[in-house]
Design an enzyme around this catalytic site. Sequence first.
Site, PDB file in Angstrom:
ATOM      1  N   GLY A   1       3.197  23.026  -6.672  1.00 35.78           N
ATOM      2  CA  GLY A   1       3.898  21.750  -6.825  1.00 35.78           C
ATOM      3  C   GLY A   1       4.318  21.581  -8.263  1.00 35.78           C
TER       4      GLY A   1
ATOM      5  N   GLY B   1       6.437  18.973  -9.037  1.00 31.97           N
ATOM      6  CA  GLY B   1       6.973  17.605  -9.071  1.00 31.97           C
ATOM      7  C   GLY B   1       6.215  16.829 -10.131  1.00 31.97           C
ATOM      8  N   ASN B   2       6.219  15.525 -10.006  1.00 32.58           N
ATOM      9  CA  ASN B   2       5.597  14.666 -11.003  1.00 32.58           C
ATOM     10  C   ASN B   2       4.144  15.067 -11.308  1.00 32.58           C
ATOM     11  OD1 ASN B   2       5.004  12.509 -12.627  1.00 32.58           O
ATOM     12  ND2 ASN B   2       4.745  11.059 -10.946  1.00 32.58           N
TER      13      ASN B   2
ATOM     14  N   LYS C   1      -1.500   2.174   4.067  1.00 32.80           N
ATOM     15  CA  LYS C   1      -0.455   3.160   3.764  1.00 32.80           C
ATOM     16  C   LYS C   1       0.759   2.834   4.600  1.00 32.80           C
ATOM     17  CE  LYS C   1      -0.015   7.139   1.436  1.00 32.80           C
ATOM     18  NZ  LYS C   1      -0.776   7.561   0.261  1.00 32.80           N
TER      19      LYS C   1
HETATM   20  N1  GLU Z   1       0.288   6.897  -3.220  1.00 31.99           N
HETATM   21  C1  GLU Z   1      -0.786   7.053  -4.140  1.00 31.99           C
HETATM   22  C2  GLU Z   1      -2.012   7.626  -3.456  1.00 31.99           C
HETATM   23  O1  GLU Z   1      -1.907   8.316  -2.460  1.00 31.99           O
HETATM   24  C3  GLU Z   1      -1.079   5.782  -4.919  1.00 31.99           C
HETATM   25  C4  GLU Z   1      -1.363   4.560  -4.134  1.00 31.99           C
HETATM   26  C5  GLU Z   1      -1.412   3.295  -4.985  1.00 31.99           C
HETATM   27  O2  GLU Z   1      -1.201   3.362  -6.188  1.00 31.99           O
HETATM   28  O3  GLU Z   1      -1.659   2.253  -4.375  1.00 31.99           O
HETATM   29  O4  GLU Z   1      -3.113   7.495  -3.929  1.00 31.99           O
END
Ligand code: GLU
Length: 409
Positions: free
Chosen positions: A214, A216-217, A102
């Site tokens: 939420g 949002g998307n 991350k």
């Molecule tokens: N940010 C998204 C998550 O928390 C997707 C991560 C990704 O597609 O690699 O799962």
Amino acid sequence: MAAFQYFKHNTSKAADLLGLSEEQRTKLMTPDRVLRAELTIPLDGGGTASFPAYRVQFNNRRGPYKGGIRFHPAADEDEVSALAAMMAIKCAVVGIPFGGGKGGVSVDPKKLSHTETHALAREYVKAFAEHFGPDIDVPAPDMATNPEIMDTMLAEYERIVGHKAPAMITGKSIGNGGILGRDTATADGAIIVLRALLKDQNVDASKLRAAIQGAGNAGAQAAKLLSDMGVSITALADSQGTLVVANGINVELACSIKEKEGSVCDAGTQMGDDSQILGTEAVITEPVEILVPAALEEQIHQGNAKDVKAGIVLEIANGPTTPEADEILAAQGVAVVPDVLANAGGVTVSYFEWLQNRSGETWTALQTSDRLEEIMNDAYRDVADFALFRGVTLREAAYALALSRILEE
Ligand code: GLU
């Protein structure tokens, strides 16, 4: 409790279930690498600004590190490490060949112009480029980052390495190697899991009410899919407050109002005379059968968990329930579908995008949705069966299954 402590707490419980050794526990709770940088960008009005940035490569036992990059004021080393660890769990729960990573930049994205945001994206890649690559570490969007920013990051990466590498990052725009359906994948996956759970419970969706935090998307797509199933959305919240309509919210109208005016709470009387605007936290304790936190972390906590009326909590956000709240909800018999299962549809479709980029093929929307359906249903079945068999919560089961899969490699 800080975010990484939550992860440790959940991992310890699962490790107890599996009877893991101290050495195994330590290994599963320690990131492989924490990368740090200070990113400096020119400001439109002159001068420069610097922001702390992180990439945590948690563990790559099952494949390349995988996970989004968020631009958020609260993105610090603790939070990014916790989210990286959760990505490793998530990928193992759905059985895709990725590890956990991350990234985050500690910045208020609302204070940056478009030019400044994209300059920050390029600086991020410059700082960590040697640690990225289709077989090494594959980023994606997260809070306040989007396909356009992924395109900029890829262009910067390809400029540095001097060759095309579309599989280095996912969540790109369609014209740039992105995949159809990635934008709705998180909510789509969550609703597939919810349908499987309702089927197990023998419950008819058309008699249910839902409250969604939420718009949002992910929140908006979940609201749309739930109302398509016949579920009545009686509460929808964003950062301004909670819109409550006892007879059910017209989701399309609420989302278009948000787009135009900034908040679902600007609906006024357009939602009918019985509509009400309550505080932001009110959504958590509304009288509904399904509660969907799809916004921020730590929204269901010791202070409000006992007032949750829903029998099902579908965690589309990462980390919306604190461990204390988790225990209260379990004691009340609430089925909490954990984030590491409920929102894993996003990274699953990222995996399809990565496959598409590597093979040079283009997946159709139907191919993506069919395969997502299959993967999410299988993951739900594995988790639900483990939970039933061992008499544990869905979160404990998901973590235990994931840890055993990570240790197998
Ligand atoms: N940010 C998204 C998550 O928390 C997707 C991560 C990704 O597609 O690699 O799962």
